[in-house]
Design an enzyme around this catalytic site. Structure first.
Site, PDB file in Angstrom:
ATOM      1  N   TYR A  71       0.871  -1.178   0.000  1.00  0.00           N
ATOM      2  CA  TYR A  71       0.000   0.000   0.000  1.00  0.00           C
ATOM      3  C   TYR A  71       0.905   1.225   0.000  1.00  0.00           C
ATOM      4  O   TYR A  71       1.324   1.724   1.057  1.00  0.00           O
ATOM      5  CB  TYR A  71      -0.926   0.021   1.209  1.00  0.00           C
TER       6      TYR A  71
ATOM      7  N   PHE B  25     -13.257  -4.011   0.592  1.00  0.00           N
ATOM      8  CA  PHE B  25     -14.284  -3.206  -0.084  1.00  0.00           C
ATOM      9  C   PHE B  25     -15.589  -3.165   0.723  1.00  0.00           C
ATOM     10  O   PHE B  25     -16.684  -3.354   0.177  1.00  0.00           O
ATOM     11  CB  PHE B  25     -14.572  -3.734  -1.496  1.00  0.00           C
ATOM     12  N   PRO B  26     -15.502  -2.919   2.047  1.00  0.00           N
ATOM     13  CA  PRO B  26     -16.736  -2.904   2.854  1.00  0.00           C
ATOM     14  C   PRO B  26     -17.706  -1.800   2.444  1.00  0.00           C
ATOM     15  O   PRO B  26     -18.904  -1.901   2.700  1.00  0.00           O
ATOM     16  CB  PRO B  26     -16.225  -2.668   4.282  1.00  0.00           C
ATOM     17  N   LEU B  27     -17.146  -0.749   1.799  1.00  0.00           N
ATOM     18  CA  LEU B  27     -18.012   0.333   1.299  1.00  0.00           C
ATOM     19  C   LEU B  27     -18.107   0.267  -0.217  1.00  0.00           C
ATOM     20  O   LEU B  27     -18.363   1.270  -0.881  1.00  0.00           O
ATOM     21  CB  LEU B  27     -17.452   1.697   1.738  1.00  0.00           C
ATOM     22  N   GLY B  28     -17.853  -0.897  -0.763  1.00  0.00           N
ATOM     23  CA  GLY B  28     -17.914  -1.051  -2.211  1.00  0.00           C
ATOM     24  C   GLY B  28     -16.615  -0.671  -2.905  1.00  0.00           C
ATOM     25  O   GLY B  28     -16.543  -0.661  -4.129  1.00  0.00           O
ATOM     26  N   GLY B  29     -15.598  -0.344  -2.110  1.00  0.00           N
ATOM     27  CA  GLY B  29     -14.292  -0.042  -2.698  1.00  0.00           C
ATOM     28  C   GLY B  29     -14.252   1.301  -3.406  1.00  0.00           C
ATOM     29  O   GLY B  29     -13.318   1.604  -4.120  1.00  0.00           O
TER      30      GLY B  29
ATOM     31  N   PRO C 128     -20.997   1.623  -6.227  1.00  0.00           N
ATOM     32  CA  PRO C 128     -21.727   2.509  -5.314  1.00  0.00           C
ATOM     33  C   PRO C 128     -22.559   1.727  -4.301  1.00  0.00           C
ATOM     34  O   PRO C 128     -23.225   0.756  -4.651  1.00  0.00           O
ATOM     35  CB  PRO C 128     -22.603   3.339  -6.241  1.00  0.00           C
TER      36      PRO C 128
END
Ligand SMILES: NC(=O)c1ccc[n+]([C@@H]2O[C@H](COP(=O)([O-])OP(=O)(O)OC[C@H]3O[C@@H](n4cnc5c(N)ncnc54)[C@H](OP(=O)(O)O)[C@@H]3O)[C@@H](O)[C@H]2O)c1
Length: 290
Positions: A67, A217-221, A225
Site C-alpha cells: 500500500y 471493499f466494505p463500502l464497495g471499494g 456505489p
C-alpha cells in the site's frame, strides 16, 4: 477464552483466540492514494487519520507493504503515527502480490519470496512479530481457485519461527480455505463482501469455525456505489449516511465479521466510526437485502 457468538451484536471479537479486537477497525489502503492509480495523498493527513482512528477506539488496522504511492507508504505512516504501539493494537498485513515498476501490485510471489515480504513488513512497521499475516492470492476478479498449500506452508514455517502470530488467507474460495486449514490454523479470511455483494459462502464457514471474516471493499471499494436506493431509504430513516448504513449492515451480518473501512479523510473516518452506534431494525435489514 473463546468467542461468544450468541450475543446479538458484540463489539469485539477474539482474533485467533487470543487478540481482542473492536469489530469496527480501519483499512490503511486509502492513506497513500485514494484510487488504485491516483496521485499520492498528503502523508500528514494520513498520520492524523491514523491517530484519530486509534483515539476513536480502533485497535485493528489492516495494511500491506504494497500500500504505497511514490514516497507515501502506509506501513511507514502507521509507524510514524502510532509507534511505540500501544498494548492491544493489532496490525494485520498481507503478502503475496508483488509490486511492478509503476508502483501497482502485479504478479504473485512464490513460496521462496514470502520471507522477504514478511521481513519488509516487519522493517517498515518496526515490529519483531506481525500479529496477523494474510496470504493474498489471485487477481481482483475474485478467488481463482489455484493451490495455496505451498505458499501457506511457507508462511506457517515463518509463524513457527516466531515472525508471525496468526495466519490468514485472502481472496479465497472454500477449497482454498480448507487447503490452508489442513496446514495450519487460519485466524482470518479477507474476501470482497459488502451490502450489495453478499454471496460469499465463507462468511458462514468462518462464523462456525471461530475464524474472523474481514471483508475488503466494505463500502464497495469506492467504485461500486453503495448508495443505491435501498441503502438511501434506510439511511434517511436514521438520519445516517449510506456509508454508515453499509457498515452497520456488515456489523449485523455476523458476529465474526470485522469491518475495516478505508479512508484518507478525517471527516469520513469520523462518519464511519459513528456507524458503530447505528442499530438497524429487522425492517431495515429486509429493505437492504430484499
Ligand atoms: N485483501 C485484498 O485484496 C484487499 C483489497 C482491497 C482492500 N483491502 C483492505 O480493505 C480495506 C477496505 O477496502 P477499501 O479501502 O478498498 O474500500 P472501502 O472501505 O470499501 O471504500 C473506500 C472508499 O470509500 C471512500 N469512503 C470511505 N469512507 C467514506 C464515507 N464515509 N463516505 C463516502 N466515501 C467514503 C474512500 O474515499 P476517501 O479515502 O476519500 O474517504 C474510498 O474511496 C482497505 O483499506 C485495505 O486495508 C484488501
Amino acid at each position: 477464552m473463546t468467542n461468544d457468538l450468541s450475543t446479538a451484536r458484540p463489539d469485539t471479537f477474539l482474533l485467533g483466540g487470543d487478540l481482542p479486537v473492536r469489530r469496527l477497525g480501519f483499512g490503511a489502503m486509502r492513506l497513500p492514494t485514494g484510487t488504485f492509480q491516483g496521485p499520492p495523498r498528503d502523508p500528514g493527513t494520513g498520520v492524523a487519520v491514523l491517530r484519530r482512528a486509534v483515539e476513536l477506539g480502533v485497535n485493528h488496522i489492516d495494511t500491506a507493504w504494497f500500500y504505497r504511492r511514490g514516497t507515501v507508504v502506509a506501513n511507514e505512516l502507521i509507524r510514524k503515527a502510532l509507534a511505540p504501539y500501544r498494548d492491544g493494537l493489532v496490525i494485520a498485513t498481507k503478502v503475496g502480490p508483488l509490486l511492478a515498476a509503476d508502483g501497482v501490485p502485479r504478479g504473485e510471489a512464490g513460496p521462496g519470496e514470502l520471507r522477504r515480504l514478511v521481513e519488509e513488513n516487519l522493517d517498515t512497521l518496526g515490529l519483531d512479530r506481525l500479529d496477523l499475516v494474510y496470504l493474498r492470492v489471485g487477481g481482483m476478479g475474485g478467488p481463482g481457485g489455484e493451490p495455496v498449500g505451498e505458499r501457506f506452508a511457507a508462511l506457517a514455517a515463518l509463524r513457527d519461527e516466531g515472525l508471525i502470530r496468526h495466519l490468514g488467507v485472502s481472496n479465497v474460495d472454500a477449497a482454498q480455505l480448507a487447503e490452508a486449514r489442513a496446514i495450519a490454523p487460519v485466524a482470518a479470511v479477507q474476501n470482497s463482501f459488502h451490502v450489495h455483494d453478499r454471496d460469499d459462502p465463507l462468511l458462514a464457514v468462518c462464523e462456525q469455525s471461530g475464524i474472523a471474516y474481514v471483508p475488503f471493499f466494505p463500502l464497495g471499494g469506492g467504485h461500486r456505489p453503495i448508495d443505491a436506493a435501498r441503502v438511501e431509504r434506510v439511511a434517511a430513516r436514521h438520519g445516517a449516511s449510506a456509508a454508515q448504513v453499509a457498515l452497520a449492515w456488515l456489523l449485523s451480518a455476523s458476529p465474526a465479521l470485522l469491518a475495516i473501512p478505508g479512508t484518507g479523510s478525517l471527516a469520513h473516518l469520523e462518519e464511519n466510526m459513528d456507524a458503530a452506534r447505528l442499530r438497524l431494525t429487522e425492517d431495515d435489514l429486509a429493505v437492504l437485502t430484499g
